[in-house]
Enzyme design. Sequence first.
Site, PDB file in Angstrom:
ATOM      1  CB  ALA A 184      -0.914  -0.010   1.238  1.00  0.00           C
ATOM      2  CE1 TYR A 201      -1.150  -9.062   2.292  1.00  0.00           C
ATOM      3  CE2 TYR A 201      -2.610  -9.623   3.902  1.00  0.00           C
ATOM      4  CZ  TYR A 201      -2.295  -8.934   3.082  1.00  0.00           C
ATOM      5  OH  TYR A 201      -3.134  -7.734   3.010  1.00  0.00           O
ATOM      6  CB  ALA A 216      -8.774   1.385  -6.556  1.00  0.00           C
ATOM      7  CG  ASP A 225      -2.751   1.845  -1.873  1.00  0.00           C
ATOM      8  OD1 ASP A 225      -3.352   2.103  -0.771  1.00  0.00           O
ATOM      9  OD2 ASP A 225      -2.555   0.468  -1.996  1.00  0.00           O
TER      10      ASP A 225
END
Length: 315
Positions: free
Chosen positions: A36, A105, A260, A262
């Site tokens: 981010a 992740y 989007a 960010d």
Amino acid sequence: MREFVTIGEPLVAYSAQEVNVPLDQVTDFSRYPAGAELNVTFGLTRLGRQCTYLTALGSDNNGEFLQHALSAEQIDTEQIKVDPEAPTGIYFKERVTAGDPQIEYARKNTAASRLQLADLGELDFSKVKLLHLTGIAAAISPTMFKNIEELILIARQNDTLISFDPNIRPALWSSAEQMKRVLNRIAGQCDIVLPGLGEGRQLTGGKTASEIADFYLNLATPKLVVVKNGSTGAYAKDEQGTVIESAAFQVDQVVDTVGAGDGFAAGLLSGILAQLPLAESLRRANAMGAFAVQSEGDNSGYPDLARLTTFLANN
Ligand code: KDG
């Protein structure tokens, strides 16, 4: 350091090439720089702002990949530590034709999660106008959380504006209660708070954008709250009670929604750094969001200033 500073964990995104195939069956991935805070930094740099990114990378091929990507964008990487003892974080992302993709992740005990501010030497905030923080960095480790608290103090001592995107990632928190308490505590110490509508509802209990904005404006520090609502647009309210609503731009095809928010943050913060009126900064923000959703990488769709300006003039 430069006019804009952020801290966080850059990730290498492995983005599925097969469409609507669950991650456990995907065999073909493309590789992109992500994370981010990195996305916001890329967005701002493309819009002509000067950015410094504070982080740590492993001395592995993913770390090298991110070093190259940051340098290629002309981002200041002086304050990036290379930690030979820990890996660089990565994540895998589905490709879907509707809604948000599933992600997974691999970011436990990564280099960034072990970074201590003291590892980066003296941080000169004298030219820093804006410090941007996110709830993802706050969640990845107690060490990174401590870095955030220290940076807030340094920014306050230097009259640096602080923006905060809660960026709720439940997978990174031990409980919803902890997430709410910590994110609202950070938000209460920042000047600009940028929750998504759904995030704001979870964090504040408010239903409408106006209730969410009031929740944060009633805390000690926030002066401006911008509630993002994806394809609808955004609602902004400042400490004087001025409200501006800004509609989103329509796009022909949504390829990938990740990044989007960010892009939106980068558009808004670029306008604030350029001292544009808030309504213009919000238009920039919505335009960046529209560019972002039309490409596969988390930040690969972000335009440069010339392209953004042409788009805004024609829409
Ligand atoms: O906001 C986009 C990010 O979600 C993406 O780039 C990966 O940083 C990431 C995360 O933690 O989800």
